[in-house]
Motif scaffolding. Structure first.
Motif, PDB file in Angstrom:
ATOM      1  N   ASP A 157     -37.595 -13.041  11.306  1.00  0.00           N
ATOM      2  CA  ASP A 157     -37.126 -12.334  12.505  1.00  0.00           C
ATOM      3  C   ASP A 157     -35.606 -12.367  12.578  1.00  0.00           C
ATOM      4  OD1 ASP A 157     -39.653 -11.702  13.237  1.00  0.00           O
ATOM      5  OD2 ASP A 157     -39.825 -13.156  14.865  1.00  0.00           O
ATOM      6  N   ALA A 158     -35.062 -13.559  12.358  1.00  0.00           N
ATOM      7  CA  ALA A 158     -33.605 -13.699  12.421  1.00  0.00           C
ATOM      8  C   ALA A 158     -32.949 -12.869  11.322  1.00  0.00           C
ATOM      9  CB  ALA A 158     -33.224 -15.169  12.290  1.00  0.00           C
ATOM     10  N   ALA A 159     -33.513 -12.956  10.125  1.00  0.00           N
ATOM     11  CA  ALA A 159     -32.928 -12.240   8.986  1.00  0.00           C
ATOM     12  C   ALA A 159     -32.973 -10.736   9.217  1.00  0.00           C
ATOM     13  CB  ALA A 159     -33.665 -12.605   7.703  1.00  0.00           C
ATOM     14  N   ARG A 160     -34.110 -10.280   9.707  1.00  0.00           N
ATOM     15  CA  ARG A 160     -34.261  -8.837   9.919  1.00  0.00           C
ATOM     16  C   ARG A 160     -33.209  -8.323  10.886  1.00  0.00           C
ATOM     17  NH1 ARG A 160     -39.236  -8.318  12.477  1.00  0.00           N
ATOM     18  NH2 ARG A 160     -38.016  -8.139  14.373  1.00  0.00           N
ATOM     19  N   GLU A 161     -33.068  -9.088  11.976  1.00  0.00           N
ATOM     20  CA  GLU A 161     -32.087  -8.677  12.986  1.00  0.00           C
ATOM     21  C   GLU A 161     -30.688  -8.574  12.378  1.00  0.00           C
ATOM     22  OE1 GLU A 161     -30.958 -10.501  17.286  1.00  0.00           O
ATOM     23  OE2 GLU A 161     -33.048 -10.623  16.672  1.00  0.00           O
ATOM     24  N   LEU A 162     -30.358  -9.548  11.545  1.00  0.00           N
ATOM     25  CA  LEU A 162     -29.024  -9.568  10.938  1.00  0.00           C
ATOM     26  C   LEU A 162     -28.877  -8.463   9.892  1.00  0.00           C
ATOM     27  CD1 LEU A 162     -28.744 -13.421  10.661  1.00  0.00           C
ATOM     28  CD2 LEU A 162     -27.135 -11.963  11.908  1.00  0.00           C
ATOM     29  N   PHE A 163     -29.884  -8.296   9.055  1.00  0.00           N
ATOM     30  CA  PHE A 163     -29.821  -7.239   8.036  1.00  0.00           C
ATOM     31  C   PHE A 163     -29.571  -5.889   8.703  1.00  0.00           C
ATOM     32  CE2 PHE A 163     -32.775  -9.728   4.966  1.00  0.00           C
ATOM     33  CZ  PHE A 163     -31.698 -10.467   4.541  1.00  0.00           C
ATOM     34  N   ILE A 164     -30.286  -5.668   9.786  1.00  0.00           N
ATOM     35  CA  ILE A 164     -30.188  -4.379  10.456  1.00  0.00           C
ATOM     36  C   ILE A 164     -28.835  -4.211  11.113  1.00  0.00           C
ATOM     37  CG2 ILE A 164     -31.015  -3.161  12.503  1.00  0.00           C
ATOM     38  CD1 ILE A 164     -33.813  -4.426  11.512  1.00  0.00           C
ATOM     39  N   LYS A 165     -28.346  -5.298  11.694  1.00  0.00           N
ATOM     40  CA  LYS A 165     -27.087  -5.192  12.433  1.00  0.00           C
ATOM     41  C   LYS A 165     -25.899  -5.049  11.493  1.00  0.00           C
ATOM     42  CE  LYS A 165     -26.073  -8.559  15.310  1.00  0.00           C
ATOM     43  NZ  LYS A 165     -26.362  -9.405  16.479  1.00  0.00           N
ATOM     44  N   GLN A 166     -25.943  -5.731  10.348  1.00  0.00           N
ATOM     45  CA  GLN A 166     -24.732  -5.769   9.527  1.00  0.00           C
ATOM     46  C   GLN A 166     -24.981  -5.532   8.047  1.00  0.00           C
ATOM     47  OE1 GLN A 166     -23.729  -9.585  11.097  1.00  0.00           O
ATOM     48  NE2 GLN A 166     -24.417 -10.698   9.291  1.00  0.00           N
ATOM     49  N   GLY A 167     -26.222  -5.147   7.705  1.00  0.00           N
ATOM     50  CA  GLY A 167     -26.487  -4.873   6.300  1.00  0.00           C
ATOM     51  C   GLY A 167     -26.916  -6.114   5.540  1.00  0.00           C
ATOM     52  N   PHE A 168     -27.427  -5.881   4.365  1.00  0.00           N
ATOM     53  CA  PHE A 168     -27.985  -6.978   3.568  1.00  0.00           C
ATOM     54  C   PHE A 168     -26.887  -7.862   2.978  1.00  0.00           C
ATOM     55  CE2 PHE A 168     -29.383  -8.613  -0.583  1.00  0.00           C
ATOM     56  CZ  PHE A 168     -30.467  -9.356  -0.193  1.00  0.00           C
ATOM     57  N   HIS A 169     -25.954  -7.248   2.306  1.00  0.00           N
ATOM     58  CA  HIS A 169     -24.926  -8.044   1.630  1.00  0.00           C
ATOM     59  C   HIS A 169     -23.961  -8.688   2.609  1.00  0.00           C
ATOM     60  CE1 HIS A 169     -25.995  -6.339  -2.387  1.00  0.00           C
ATOM     61  NE2 HIS A 169     -25.561  -7.512  -2.757  1.00  0.00           N
ATOM     62  N   ALA A 170     -23.828  -8.076   3.761  1.00  0.00           N
ATOM     63  CA  ALA A 170     -22.904  -8.643   4.741  1.00  0.00           C
ATOM     64  C   ALA A 170     -23.532  -9.807   5.494  1.00  0.00           C
ATOM     65  CB  ALA A 170     -22.456  -7.560   5.722  1.00  0.00           C
ATOM     66  N   THR A 171     -24.798 -10.002   5.295  1.00  0.00           N
ATOM     67  CA  THR A 171     -25.484 -11.118   5.960  1.00  0.00           C
ATOM     68  C   THR A 171     -25.602 -12.284   4.993  1.00  0.00           C
ATOM     69  OG1 THR A 171     -26.770  -9.614   7.344  1.00  0.00           O
ATOM     70  CG2 THR A 171     -27.621 -11.838   7.047  1.00  0.00           C
ATOM     71  N   SER A 172     -25.097 -13.445   5.388  1.00  0.00           N
ATOM     72  CA  SER A 172     -25.137 -14.603   4.501  1.00  0.00           C
ATOM     73  C   SER A 172     -26.338 -15.479   4.816  1.00  0.00           C
ATOM     74  CB  SER A 172     -23.861 -15.423   4.652  1.00  0.00           C
ATOM     75  OG  SER A 172     -23.844 -16.053   5.913  1.00  0.00           O
ATOM     76  N   MET A 173     -26.697 -16.298   3.860  1.00  0.00           N
ATOM     77  CA  MET A 173     -27.775 -17.259   4.080  1.00  0.00           C
ATOM     78  C   MET A 173     -27.411 -18.193   5.236  1.00  0.00           C
ATOM     79  SD  MET A 173     -30.297 -16.605   2.091  1.00  0.00           S
ATOM     80  CE  MET A 173     -31.344 -17.938   1.488  1.00  0.00           C
TER      81      MET A 173
END
Lengths: 222, 222
Positions: free
Chosen positions: A18-34
DNA sequence: GAATAAAAAACGGACGTTCATTTTCTTTAT
DNA sequence: ATAAAGAAAATGAACGTCCGTTTTTTATTC
């Protein structure tokens, strides 16, 4: 030797995804860090790797689970269509597609991420051979409609139905994700009416059209 | 005091932007590093910053230049349409949209990058109020067609024309970028015919349809 | 030799992933 | 009932690499 129950693992994965999805959507995959994901899910950085091999696999897991949800919703949308080429049903299809797009706009953003960053590896099946799939679901209905003379001479229902389906999708996606606010110059209801009418008049035989005109035309203004 | 000519600067920027565009499209914006761009353009890393302030500004520069190219092509596509609701012209519109999508698929990938990484900041104007724009271009033609009785009673040509335009775009984008190979179960020519027919039958008055049937129907099989 | 352009080196920070360590908690032995 | 055991789970520091950008150095051209 404590070991988390399958349910506990699933629950934790849900939190993470859930957290990852929200971040991926908000800022893209590569812009989201682990680290972003860990913070968002309230989990330590290292612990993420007890649940996923790599960052990519988190994305894949999100997609896989979401795909089944969407597939089910689509199935139930199609299930309630008894006569696919009937205008009232086309319109309902459009309305349901609209709901699907608006309630799960995340999903479609993930699709664009997949197009850009994974060459659409995970979503390919979404559109590949879609008309054939409709033929499998509605083939007998299409044939029956043709046999009844519902359709104009020479109209193959399958690609037209697919085109209508795609048009509805595209309409709502443009509205939701591309900032085309009322891009047809109509509100959603009017747009649905307009598109339904085009496809109805575009495919129905004259005898069927006059029936359609008497019964439904009043309710499809716009 | 040597200083590069404006032409030399433009030429070098073109080299850089060509390399950057290719990389952005192939692997996304965030996955493309300034070092990648430098290597691709055969320019030193530091020298990039003599031409661009930031990595973002390279992206923006690419978009800006590309947008004007696409805008011009669209303008010329619309310029050759004298009667927008005439089936032959709708079909030609579709074919031209297909060419535009296939020859500049880069551009549409950049649009998805923009949706994901810049909240569609640069492309918003692409769809916002598009029907109104068509009304400005073709308003008099729409009115004339209606006055002549070309259109069915109650049909507003503008949103229907927009819908056709969007449908053509969507068809070719799905084919090109989303892996839907022949997703209507037809080849491009047949698909164009099928969609054109739907929109023709969907909007033309009966008197105009019979004219259409006599003249063009034979050539629009599928 | 002065100014511009290009290249190279350097900077601070963030990245995905690994790993040694600590915490948690069921199981077993007392 | 409780303490010891010990594996699973969670942690966060550490690793090596790469990032966008800046600064320094070298080359080029008038």
């Amino acid at each position: 030797m404590p070991k988390l129950s399958a349910a506990a693992i699933r629950s934790k994965k849900d939190t993470i995804e859930d957290a990852a999805r929200e971040l991926f959507i908000k800022q893209g995959f590569h812009a989201t860090s682990m680290r972003d994901i860990a913070k968002g899910a309230d989990v330590s950085l290292g612990n993420l790797y007890n649940y996923y091999e790599t960052k990519d696999s988190i994305f894949e897991s999100i997609i896989d689970r979401y795909l089944t949800v969407i597939d089910e919703q689509l199935k139930s949308i199609f299930a309630e269509i008894d006569e696919p080429m009937e205008p009232a049903n086309l319109r309902k299809l459009g309305a349901n597609v609209g709901k699907l797009v608006n309630e799960h706009s995340d999903f479609w953003l993930l699709m664009y991420i997949d197009v850009l960053e994974f060459q659409n590896r995970h979503f390919r099946k979404m559109f590949d051979g879609i008309t054939d799939r409709f033929r499998k679901i509605f083939g007998d209905k299409f044939a029956a409609a043709e046999a009844r003379g519902d359709l104009r001479m020479g109209v193959d229902a399958a690609p037209v139905f697919t085109a209508a389906y795609m048009q509805f999708f595209n309409y709502f996606l443009v509205e939701k994700l591309f900032g085309g606010n009322r891009h047809l110059g109509l509100d959603d209801e009017q747009a649905l009416n307009c598109l339904t009418k085009v496809f109805a008049y575009g495919t129905l035989s004259e005898q069927n059209l006059s029936r359609f005109k008497r019964s439904a035309n009043k309710s499809l203004s716009g």
